[in-house]
Write an enzyme that holds these catalytic residues in place. Structure first.
Site, PDB file in Angstrom:
ATOM      1  N   GLU A  94     -24.680 -14.588 -33.779  1.00 22.39           N
ATOM      2  CA  GLU A  94     -23.464 -14.482 -32.903  1.00 22.39           C
ATOM      3  C   GLU A  94     -22.306 -15.305 -33.519  1.00 22.39           C
ATOM      4  OE1 GLU A  94     -25.319 -14.004 -28.462  1.00 22.39           O
ATOM      5  OE2 GLU A  94     -24.557 -15.902 -28.856  1.00 22.39           O
ATOM      6  N   CYS A 124     -15.987 -19.204 -34.510  1.00 21.02           N
ATOM      7  CA  CYS A 124     -17.086 -20.055 -34.684  1.00 21.02           C
ATOM      8  C   CYS A 124     -18.060 -19.373 -35.285  1.00 21.02           C
ATOM      9  CB  CYS A 124     -17.427 -20.493 -33.227  1.00 21.02           C
ATOM     10  SG  CYS A 124     -18.920 -21.524 -33.053  1.00 21.02           S
ATOM     11  N   CYS A 131     -32.393 -22.766 -35.168  1.00 17.29           N
ATOM     12  CA  CYS A 131     -32.381 -24.022 -35.720  1.00 17.29           C
ATOM     13  C   CYS A 131     -33.643 -25.063 -35.681  1.00 17.29           C
ATOM     14  CB  CYS A 131     -31.217 -24.951 -34.947  1.00 17.29           C
ATOM     15  SG  CYS A 131     -30.616 -26.361 -35.759  1.00 17.29           S
ATOM     16  N   CYS A 135     -32.832 -29.979 -30.854  1.00 18.46           N
ATOM     17  CA  CYS A 135     -32.170 -30.605 -29.678  1.00 18.46           C
ATOM     18  C   CYS A 135     -32.346 -29.877 -28.537  1.00 18.46           C
ATOM     19  CB  CYS A 135     -30.572 -30.596 -30.060  1.00 18.46           C
ATOM     20  SG  CYS A 135     -29.848 -31.284 -31.502  1.00 18.46           S
ATOM     21  N   CYS A 138     -30.027 -27.283 -26.415  1.00 18.64           N
ATOM     22  CA  CYS A 138     -29.328 -26.194 -27.235  1.00 18.64           C
ATOM     23  C   CYS A 138     -30.392 -25.056 -27.394  1.00 18.64           C
ATOM     24  CB  CYS A 138     -29.213 -26.759 -28.650  1.00 18.64           C
ATOM     25  SG  CYS A 138     -28.592 -25.637 -29.795  1.00 18.64           S
ATOM     26  N   CYS A 355     -18.407 -21.639 -27.819  1.00 22.17           N
ATOM     27  CA  CYS A 355     -19.090 -21.934 -29.325  1.00 22.17           C
ATOM     28  C   CYS A 355     -19.937 -23.312 -29.155  1.00 22.17           C
ATOM     29  CB  CYS A 355     -17.941 -22.370 -29.988  1.00 22.17           C
ATOM     30  SG  CYS A 355     -18.268 -22.650 -31.762  1.00 22.17           S
TER      31      CYS A 355
HETATM   32  N1  SAH Z   1     -25.958 -27.585 -35.698  1.00 22.12           N
HETATM   33  C1  SAH Z   1     -24.728 -28.228 -35.595  1.00 22.12           C
HETATM   34  C2  SAH Z   1     -23.737 -27.213 -35.316  1.00 22.12           C
HETATM   35  C3  SAH Z   1     -23.834 -26.186 -34.496  1.00 22.12           C
HETATM   36  S1  SAH Z   1     -24.115 -26.836 -32.509  1.00 22.12           S
HETATM   37  C4  SAH Z   1     -24.525 -29.380 -34.521  1.00 22.12           C
HETATM   38  O1  SAH Z   1     -25.465 -29.628 -33.874  1.00 22.12           O
HETATM   39  O2  SAH Z   1     -23.442 -29.875 -34.859  1.00 22.12           O
HETATM   40  C5  SAH Z   1     -22.137 -27.027 -32.124  1.00 22.12           C
HETATM   41  C6  SAH Z   1     -22.194 -27.879 -30.814  1.00 22.12           C
HETATM   42  O3  SAH Z   1     -22.314 -27.421 -29.760  1.00 22.12           O
HETATM   43  C7  SAH Z   1     -22.975 -29.287 -31.257  1.00 22.12           C
HETATM   44  O4  SAH Z   1     -22.156 -30.336 -30.882  1.00 22.12           O
HETATM   45  C8  SAH Z   1     -23.883 -29.116 -30.290  1.00 22.12           C
HETATM   46  O5  SAH Z   1     -24.541 -30.482 -29.983  1.00 22.12           O
HETATM   47  C9  SAH Z   1     -23.292 -28.152 -29.075  1.00 22.12           C
HETATM   48  N2  SAH Z   1     -24.194 -27.768 -27.965  1.00 22.12           N
HETATM   49  C10 SAH Z   1     -25.118 -26.878 -28.405  1.00 22.12           C
HETATM   50  N3  SAH Z   1     -25.708 -26.722 -27.316  1.00 22.12           N
HETATM   51  C11 SAH Z   1     -24.931 -27.044 -26.152  1.00 22.12           C
HETATM   52  C12 SAH Z   1     -25.059 -26.843 -24.890  1.00 22.12           C
HETATM   53  N4  SAH Z   1     -25.838 -26.298 -24.097  1.00 22.12           N
HETATM   54  N5  SAH Z   1     -23.904 -27.310 -24.310  1.00 22.12           N
HETATM   55  C13 SAH Z   1     -22.987 -27.873 -24.869  1.00 22.12           C
HETATM   56  N6  SAH Z   1     -22.932 -28.223 -26.219  1.00 22.12           N
HETATM   57  C14 SAH Z   1     -23.708 -27.703 -26.766  1.00 22.12           C
HETATM   58 FE1  SF4 Z   2     -29.745 -27.264 -34.128  1.00 21.65          FE
HETATM   59 FE2  SF4 Z   2     -28.547 -26.858 -31.671  1.00 21.65          FE
HETATM   60 FE3  SF4 Z   2     -29.231 -29.257 -32.544  1.00 21.65          FE
HETATM   61 FE4  SF4 Z   2     -26.883 -28.047 -33.769  1.00 21.65          FE
HETATM   62  S1  SF4 Z   2     -27.009 -28.736 -31.613  1.00 21.65           S
HETATM   63  S2  SF4 Z   2     -28.489 -29.119 -34.675  1.00 21.65           S
HETATM   64  S3  SF4 Z   2     -27.676 -25.933 -33.633  1.00 21.65           S
HETATM   65  S4  SF4 Z   2     -30.723 -27.522 -32.183  1.00 21.65           S
END
Ligand code: SAH
Ligand code: SF4
Length: 375
Positions: A94, A124, A131, A135, A138, A355
């Protein structure tokens, strides 16, 4: 000299020159091919009308083709567009186009909203399918890593995005905040960045491109060195202490906070630039005023601004955002402590486009790490 990359979309003009010389083509053709792909966003050789027919056929034979097709395009009321893009192997990623003043745009609370048709747009983009970082809040992390994107697949999101903004609007900023951990796919990402910055191609200024990472320290150092600090850095911090950060973000066990902060302090930031600290607020987990105080202490004198992101709910995930009053209190407390802080607004929720929370339809599995969830 290393051989040119097999992926034709990701070749630099000088690499095209080598390839085309081997094919017996005159030197100026390299510029023309690069210009079609990167200047005009035309990735289908058939449409490159100023090239001889035989060369167009050869380019197609050698694999030049658009690596992405638009499988679905959703538009929210505020003009945010979510693109579902299909890759050659059938997987999907996406990308989101966010006009300023809407959805995930990183404006201060209450920023002015430009009229549709004149807006700068932020795109974005994704860097991996899924990934590996895991986390727990996410959707991409819940899915696990399916595969890395190639440099061409990363770049083609941008040529496509530039074409798909509303008439009059202009693609101005790129954020690597979609699916995937960009620094886990360093070589492809670095090549895509280099291509985006080419003045004879897409021509993005370095201050217009922001890379977000969960904190892979060796690659943060490498990025700083390779691009002399000109790529804007956003760090997903989310929790100001190691014990809880490791629960939320397993990568913290390998690269704990003290080391990460050291890496940020040595990042070669140009004058007047700041590192963005992303802080996703998870209800009952990292949202107290004591957490805000600890965050302010951790950041210390680092040239940084904080982006607060109320967590977007993810299917099959018990975690969620705190009430707005808690977000506001956290925001105000950080300002009181002298930390510039902004809240990422969440219009556009009707298409779940914000995003950084892009889902892999049908590919997520249940959350693996149990966290205390308070109400
Ligand atoms: N992997 C990279 C970039 C992609 S995620 C990273 O983790 O920075 C981009 C941002 O979205 C990150 O700050 C991540 O922690 C946040 N994010 C992911 N899932 C989310 C959610 N469910 N609600 C809010 N922010 C989220
Ligand atoms: Fe990966 Fe999501 Fe963690 Fe970013 S926030 S590093 S996309 S698992």
């Amino acid at each position: 000299m290393p051989p040119p990359p097999p992926d034709p979309v990701a070749r630099l003009p000088e690499e095209w020159a080598d390839v085309l010389r081997e094919w017996g083509q005159p030197a100026f053709r390299a510029k023309q091919v690069f210009q079609w792909i990167h200047g005009r966003g035309v990735l289908d050789p058939e449409a490159m009308t100023n090239l001889p027919k035989a060369l167009r056929a050869r380019l197609a034979e050698e694999g030049l083709a658009p690596p992405l097709t638009v499988a679905a395009r959703h538009r929210s009321e505020d003009g945010t567009q979510k693109l579902l893009l299909a890759l050659p192997d059938g997987r999907t990623i996406e990308s989101v186009l966010i006009p300023q003043g809407s959805s995930g745009a990183e404006d201060p609370i209450g920023g002015d909203e430009p009229e549709p048709g004149t807006r700068p747009v932020t795109q974005c983009i994704s860097t991996q399918v899924g990934c590996a970082m895991g986390c727990v809040f996410c959707a991409s992390g819940m899915a696990g890593l399916k595969r890395h994107l190639t440099a061409g697949e990363i770049l083609a999101q941008v040529t496509l995005g530039r074409d798909l903004v509303d008439e009059g609007d202009r693609l101005r900023n790129i954020v690597l905040m979609g699916m995937g951990e960009p620094l886990h796919n360093y070589d492809a990402v670095a090549r895509a960045l280099r291509l985006m910055f080419r003045a004879d191609g897409l021509g993005f200024g370095t201050r217009r491109v922001t890379l977000s990472t969960s904190g892979l320290i060796p690659e943060i150092d490498k990025l700083g060195e390779d691009f002399e600090g000109k790529v804007n850095l956003a760090i997903s911090l989310h929790v100001p202490d190691d014990a809880r950060r490791s629960e939320l973000m397993p990568i913290n066990r390998r690269y704990p906070l003290a080391d990460l902060m050291e890496a940020l302090r040595r990042y070669p930031l140009p004058p007047r630039r700041r590192i963005t600290i992303e802080y996703t607020l998870v209800k009952g987990y990292n949202d107290t005023l004591a957490d805000a105080d600890a965050l302010a202490r951790l950041l210390g004198k680092l040239r940084a601004k904080v982006n607060l992101i109320p967590m977007n709910p993810v299917p099959d995930n018990p975690l969620g955002p705190p009430p707005w009053s808690v977000v506001e209190a956290f925001h105000d407390r950080l300002w009181e402590r002298g930390v510039s802080t902004f809240v990422r607004r969440r219009k556009g929720d009707d298409i779940a486009a914000a995003c950084g929370q892009l889902a892999l339809a049908g590919e997520t599995k249940k959350i693996r790490v149990a966290l205390p969830v308070t109400s």
